[in-house]
Motif scaffolding. Sequence first.
Motif, short mmCIF file in Angstrom:
data_model
loop_
_atom_site.label_atom_id
_atom_site.label_comp_id
_atom_site.label_asym_id
_atom_site.label_seq_id
_atom_site.Cartn_x
_atom_site.Cartn_y
_atom_site.Cartn_z
N GLU A 450 2.49 7.19 -1.60
CA GLU A 450 1.43 8.01 -1.02
C GLU A 450 0.24 8.09 -1.96
O GLU A 450 0.38 8.35 -3.16
N THR A 451 -0.96 7.88 -1.42
CA THR A 451 -2.19 7.95 -2.21
C THR A 451 -2.75 9.37 -2.18
O THR A 451 -2.31 10.22 -1.40
N ILE A 452 -3.74 9.62 -3.05
CA ILE A 452 -4.36 10.95 -3.06
C ILE A 452 -5.15 11.17 -1.78
O ILE A 452 -5.50 12.31 -1.46
N GLY A 453 -5.44 10.11 -1.04
CA GLY A 453 -6.12 10.24 0.24
C GLY A 453 -5.17 10.44 1.40
O GLY A 453 -5.60 10.55 2.55
N GLY A 454 -3.86 10.49 1.11
CA GLY A 454 -2.87 10.74 2.16
C GLY A 454 -2.35 9.50 2.84
O GLY A 454 -1.53 9.60 3.76
N LYS A 455 -2.78 8.32 2.44
CA LYS A 455 -2.31 7.09 3.07
C LYS A 455 -1.01 6.62 2.42
O LYS A 455 -0.76 6.90 1.25
N LEU A 456 -0.22 5.88 3.18
CA LEU A 456 1.03 5.32 2.66
C LEU A 456 0.87 3.82 2.44
O LEU A 456 0.41 3.09 3.33
N LEU A 457 1.24 3.37 1.26
CA LEU A 457 1.17 1.95 0.90
C LEU A 457 2.58 1.39 0.81
O LEU A 457 3.49 2.05 0.28
N ILE A 468 1.70 -4.79 -3.47
CA ILE A 468 1.48 -3.55 -2.74
C ILE A 468 0.45 -3.86 -1.67
O ILE A 468 -0.69 -4.23 -2.00
N GLU A 469 0.86 -3.74 -0.41
CA GLU A 469 0.03 -4.16 0.71
C GLU A 469 -0.41 -5.62 0.49
O GLU A 469 0.40 -6.47 0.25
N ASN A 470 -1.71 -5.90 0.54
CA ASN A 470 -2.19 -7.28 0.47
C ASN A 470 -2.43 -7.78 -0.95
O ASN A 470 -2.80 -8.94 -1.14
N SER A 471 -2.24 -6.94 -1.97
CA SER A 471 -2.58 -7.31 -3.35
C SER A 471 -1.34 -7.30 -4.22
O SER A 471 -0.48 -6.42 -4.08
N CYS A 472 -1.25 -8.26 -5.13
CA CYS A 472 -0.09 -8.37 -6.01
C CYS A 472 -0.44 -7.94 -7.42
O CYS A 472 -1.58 -8.09 -7.88
N LEU A 473 0.57 -7.42 -8.12
CA LEU A 473 0.38 -6.98 -9.49
C LEU A 473 0.30 -8.19 -10.42
O LEU A 473 0.92 -9.22 -10.18
N ILE A 474 -0.46 -8.04 -11.49
CA ILE A 474 -0.49 -9.05 -12.55
C ILE A 474 0.01 -8.40 -13.84
O ILE A 474 0.10 -7.18 -13.95
N LYS A 493 -5.99 -3.17 0.97
CA LYS A 493 -6.46 -2.91 2.33
C LYS A 493 -5.30 -2.32 3.12
O LYS A 493 -4.55 -3.04 3.78
N PRO A 494 -5.12 -1.00 3.05
CA PRO A 494 -3.99 -0.37 3.75
C PRO A 494 -4.06 -0.62 5.25
O PRO A 494 -5.15 -0.63 5.85
N ALA A 495 -2.91 -0.84 5.85
CA ALA A 495 -2.85 -1.10 7.30
C ALA A 495 -3.11 0.19 8.07
O ALA A 495 -2.63 1.26 7.70
N GLU A 496 -3.89 0.07 9.16
CA GLU A 496 -4.19 1.21 10.01
C GLU A 496 -3.85 0.95 11.48
O GLU A 496 -3.73 1.89 12.26
N LYS A 497 -3.70 -0.32 11.87
CA LYS A 497 -3.44 -0.66 13.27
C LYS A 497 -2.30 -1.67 13.34
O LYS A 497 -2.04 -2.40 12.37
N ASN A 498 -1.64 -1.73 14.49
CA ASN A 498 -0.58 -2.71 14.65
C ASN A 498 -1.16 -4.08 15.02
O ASN A 498 -2.36 -4.23 15.23
#
Length: 794
Positions: A450-457, A468-474, A493-498
């Motif tokens: 959960e982000t501070i903006g309330g979104k779930l990743l 995490i979502e579309n980006s990978c850790l280095i 880019k967190p997902a918002e639509k199916n």
Amino acid sequence: MKLLFVAAFALFVLSTFDKADSSAYDKIVAHSRIRARKEGPNVCALQQVMGTKKKYFSTCRNWYQGAICGKKATVLYECCPGYMKMEGMRGCPAVAPIDHVYGTLGLVKATSTQNYADISKLRPEIEGSGSYTFFAPSNEAWELLDETVRSALVSNVNIELYNALHYHMANKRLLTKDLRNGMTVTSMYNDLGLQINHYSNGVVTVNCARIIYGNQVATNGVVHVIDRVISSVGNTIQDVIDVDDDLTTLSDMAQRAGLSDKLGQPGHYTLFAPTNEAFDSLGGDVLERLQSDPEVLKALVSFHLLDSVQCSEAIMAGTSYETLEGNNIEIGCDGESLTVNGIKMVRKKDIVTTNGVIHLIDQVLMPDSAKQVMELIGTSQSTFGDMVSELGLSAAMRPEAEYTLLAPLNVAFSDEVMSMDQRMLKLILESHILKNKVVLGQLYNGQRLETIGGKLLRVFIYRTAVCIENSCLIRGSKEGSNGALHLMRTFLKPAEKNMFEILTENGGFKIFLSLMEAADLTDLLKQEGDFTLFAPTDKAFTGISERDLALLKGDINALRTILLYHINNGIFIGGGLETGVTNLLKTLQGSNIKVMHANNTMQVNSVQVPESDIMATNGVIHFVKQVLYPGDIPVGSQDLLMLLKRLISYMQIKYIAGFRYQEIPLTFMKRIITHVIQEVPDVTKVTRVIETKPSVTKVTRVIEAKPSVTKVTRVIEAKPSVTKVTRVIDSDPTITKVTRVVSGPQYSVRTGTTNINLEGTDLSEISSHDVNPNFDAESLTRIIQAGNRRRGRD
């Protein structure tokens, strides 16, 4: 001639033992001999730092770099220890003559030490019988000694100079192979210890003085030439920092962290000791924060401490060492100066103690574990840190709370990103700050953050990547005192639509969506799940006619075979795939597709993917401009074959006359069925007798009933309720209406007193003192119901 034979025999015996038990020093000397073999027998190649007199039997690393401590080094060729030149002959063919220790001092050109042995009356002892080891300072070492100290030694020859020379001696012969790392040799002065360190790079030190010419055998011992005059050691690290006025802050912190006693115990430590001035430069707020947290304070002090002795003369190039805190620091050198993590910060080096060595530094080494989460941001993520501060996100972080930063690299902040509306950029950056501290080892596949903006990743774990979502850790994750930091390749880019919503809004997938509808697969794009879709754009169907579409839709099994070959169970993003190799992904149709990711581009079955990693709430979409087809499935219709050949150019499709497509069980589909149950509201008759006084209302319920039947009397102050029940049923939808009629027998007997809400009820017909004998139960019921209706209208 006889003396020469004895010397040669002694060297032969010693070399035999050396081969059986050689040390790092001996191996480095042997390598130096090999490098100089073209110069003749027994010649060693040394490196001398330009502008100095410092010479080394160097390692391969330094040899090929042509430098020592970052300074250019020239190559010298000298006789290896124990050998000498002979006129008219190549190399060093002669064995150096063997003599007693006093005479050997002259052979190794330690003439100042030899002279002081004369003056101090030590000469008879080292000419006589015995077996000694003499760590003899070179002539340059005596010159480097402070003039005042040297004068005091010489002026008091009978005591100080004699004792000083005795401290450089041991009462038995010790070759370099006998000088083990970490050992303490008992000196001939008051049995005080000499601290020996033997390093893997071949350097051997005595109280941090380097042996520059070793193993010169004498008849009564051995001589090792060292590069400085050593002084006696009697204090521990704790003793030194407790009495040094410039280390009072460090001493106080060590006490608070519970490490002071450790620094007084036997061991082999290196302490990089920040001065008071170094701590003051941190600022009062930082110092207060560090001292208020015992765990942070312990981590800070431990980060300055190594569990090994690292003398400055042993450092010939940058090397990483683990601290007692658990993380590493790099110790290097720049000419005569020591560096820590590439920075010149050592003010005074090689303060030797009985349990290690101290180097004074003018900066505090701050481990990640002692830093606040925003302090973890490095130079490669500095733009992220600047924007988080400028947009007020860092100020909103509570000091007592924990966070995780998902920091994109500086290159992700393009001109387009930097020029966007700041409110939009703030929303984007909020998705890069998690509410909780999550270190790398705590991430797992399918995890929701959960982000501070309330979104779930969502977290995806692959064989060679964590994304995490579309980006990978280095590489480069860090853990601080109140949070963690992970480096990200790109913006999240967190997902918002199916998937269905994304493709519909895009507008470029009308044909694909119509085919999915014809195959009764549209719900697959809408339902919850984790899918990867290689979605063919309308361009993939260029030139297709209505007749062609009818042909595709005419055989539902064939259509489903083609469409389900574009969908995988699981989320696979480009950065999560192993680079440069073929990744086999099983489709919902059953066959594998071949996906390759290299040079930031993706291919599926050799078809280029022009746009990838479009995140949906139920998976990820990659766009393709060709229709995909399973290579192991033939076609049984000539018309369908000709159509597919027009759509698919990357492969040859097999044809088998009369082949029929098999039905694919849609076990992955979830059918959503809505079952609505409508209930008729309960109707209840209430008979009440209410006796009241001016300020008290008393309600008496009289209920009469037959012995075996009970009447239920309820007051419902609400509108009728309608309940919708949603159930998932693997069958065709059904709708059922249920009408419940609640009634009871006419009579029931029960007495009691109940407080009733009479708000809005007209009680004008009820006497405040007496009960009207003509006022029956039905009249009371009508009054209460009329009051309820009025409240409903109000």
